[in-house]
Scaffold this active site. Structure first.
Site, PDB file in Angstrom:
ATOM      1  N   SER B  23       0.837  -1.204   0.000  1.00 32.73           N
ATOM      2  CA  SER B  23       0.000   0.000   0.000  1.00 32.73           C
ATOM      3  C   SER B  23       0.871   1.254   0.000  1.00 32.73           C
ATOM      4  O   SER B  23       0.609   2.200  -0.752  1.00 32.73           O
ATOM      5  CB  SER B  23      -0.907   0.020   1.238  1.00 32.73           C
ATOM      6  OG  SER B  23      -1.732  -1.117   1.277  1.00 32.73           O
ATOM      7  N   ARG B  46       0.869   7.947   5.889  1.00 31.57           N
ATOM      8  CA  ARG B  46      -0.014   7.140   6.742  1.00 31.57           C
ATOM      9  C   ARG B  46      -1.432   7.730   6.775  1.00 31.57           C
ATOM     10  O   ARG B  46      -2.419   6.999   6.846  1.00 31.57           O
ATOM     11  CB  ARG B  46       0.567   6.964   8.148  1.00 31.57           C
ATOM     12  CG  ARG B  46      -0.187   5.904   8.979  1.00 31.57           C
ATOM     13  CD  ARG B  46       0.605   5.393  10.176  1.00 31.57           C
ATOM     14  NE  ARG B  46       1.706   4.565   9.777  1.00 31.57           N
ATOM     15  CZ  ARG B  46       1.620   3.257   9.491  1.00 31.57           C
ATOM     16  NH1 ARG B  46       0.459   2.632   9.590  1.00 31.57           N
ATOM     17  NH2 ARG B  46       2.662   2.585   9.110  1.00 31.57           N
ATOM     18  N   HIS B  49      -2.897   6.468   3.685  1.00 34.47           N
ATOM     19  CA  HIS B  49      -3.121   5.022   3.862  1.00 34.47           C
ATOM     20  C   HIS B  49      -4.414   4.768   4.643  1.00 34.47           C
ATOM     21  O   HIS B  49      -5.168   3.847   4.346  1.00 34.47           O
ATOM     22  CB  HIS B  49      -1.917   4.436   4.607  1.00 34.47           C
ATOM     23  CG  HIS B  49      -2.010   2.983   4.923  1.00 34.47           C
ATOM     24  ND1 HIS B  49      -2.276   2.512   6.194  1.00 34.47           N
ATOM     25  CD2 HIS B  49      -1.899   1.885   4.144  1.00 34.47           C
ATOM     26  CE1 HIS B  49      -2.317   1.186   6.166  1.00 34.47           C
ATOM     27  NE2 HIS B  49      -2.073   0.783   4.950  1.00 34.47           N
TER      28      HIS B  49
END
Lengths: 215, 215
Positions: B23, B46, B49
């Protein structure tokens, strides 16, 4: 010394108990030109309330009569399975308990972690098997793991699971879109899916809450 | 009978332990033309994500040296205050505990609910006062309530609080943008803020985790 810039920043005066209603007013106003499926509006609006992301007005897909069917299941004491502790934390468990339902998340269970490691699959997939073995009416609220949706798809195909509802809103980049398409291909299973990459545990939880608040 | 549509939906073969890395590879590839502040990349990535929302590459604002300062504070045992149980649930508490820190959320405390009702302010605002009274190094991770940020701003102006970091990422429509601007006006307070309406408890938690994983 810190400068006080506050005089340039105007706060809107809203009482604590009115903040949510005011937010929904703004969302409703901004959605005025966006057609929504009758009966699904509180769900779509709550997703936007949770994310400030109007993409959900277009990405959410509902199977026919899914709201009515889910409200019936909740009234009969259906329980909710999540794939994260965050999702579980976000669901209004008091409201659910009024009708006899509970929220379960098996992701941190030691037996789940052990089985996942041994079999080389995700804890989310094993969690779905553990949930499927429960003798209860079940609503799955999946906001994180596409592998959970894939395992649900398989369990349903194998006739080992007959869920009341699948909320398919995992977020991310690896097999997220495909896992949602798998759920959408199950024409006889009630589902609410956010097509595309977006979603999250917060979205999964707020869809549960929107349904609970409709009771 | 249900039809099996699976043959038309191709799943990418990725081992469980490799999903996150894959990812991040995709995110890094899609961000190739977007300049990020050196040292902040793991935090921005993040957030993307967690949300699949690339807006965070542009909306996140970092004060100077905020990452270095926060890592120092975490190493010295700083604790984290959240404004939701969801945010608390999402933070890697094991990683934080290695350095002596804990996560606190006072939103469900009875004394907080009572004081909020009596004073006609939000529980989030009262929670911030309760946190400010702790004799600890504190990081505030605010993903829900703009009123929490407003109260933090006031407590700092009143010299009653000196936080190590404010993560200002509430989501929504009422005073969200303004509350973030208030925090950004505090030039001497380290902060990470998502400008605009977007944010959330998941974003607050994942910024904490990104920092914890940098230790």
């Amino acid at each position: 010394m810190m400068m006080n810039h506050r005089e340039h920043i105007e706060l809107e005066k809203v009482l604590p108990q009115e903040i949510e209603a005011r937010s929904f007013e703004i969302i409703t106003e901004e959605l005025r030109d966006t057609p929504l499926i009758p009966g699904t509006e509180p769900i779509v609006k709550r997703c936007i309330h949770t994310s400030a992301d109007f993409d959900y007005a277009k990405s959410l897909v509902f199977t026919e009569d899914v709201v009515k069917h889910t409200l019936d299941a909740l009234k009969k004491g259906a329980s909710i399975i999540t794939d994260t502790q965050m999702g579980k934390a976000g669901i209004n468990k008091k409201q659910l308990a009024k009708y006899g339902g509970e929220v379960y998340c098996f992701m941190s269970d030691e037996d789940v972690a052990r089985a996942a490691k041994e079999r080389g699959i995700t804890r989310a997939a094993v969690s779905m098997e553990k949930a499927a073995a429960l003798d209860k009416k079940l609503i799955f609220a999946i906001g994180n793991a596409p592998t959970a949706l894939v395992r649900l798809y398989e369990l349903i195909q194998e006739n080992k699971l007959h869920p009341e509802l699948i909320i398919g809103v995992p977020v991310g980049f690896v097999n997220v879109i495909q896992s949602k398409e798998l759920i959408l291909s199950l024409k006889e299973i009630p589902s609410i899916v956010a097509k595309g990459r977006k979603g999250g545990s917060n979205i999964a939880a707020c869809i549960c809450n929107a349904l609970l608040y409709m009771l």
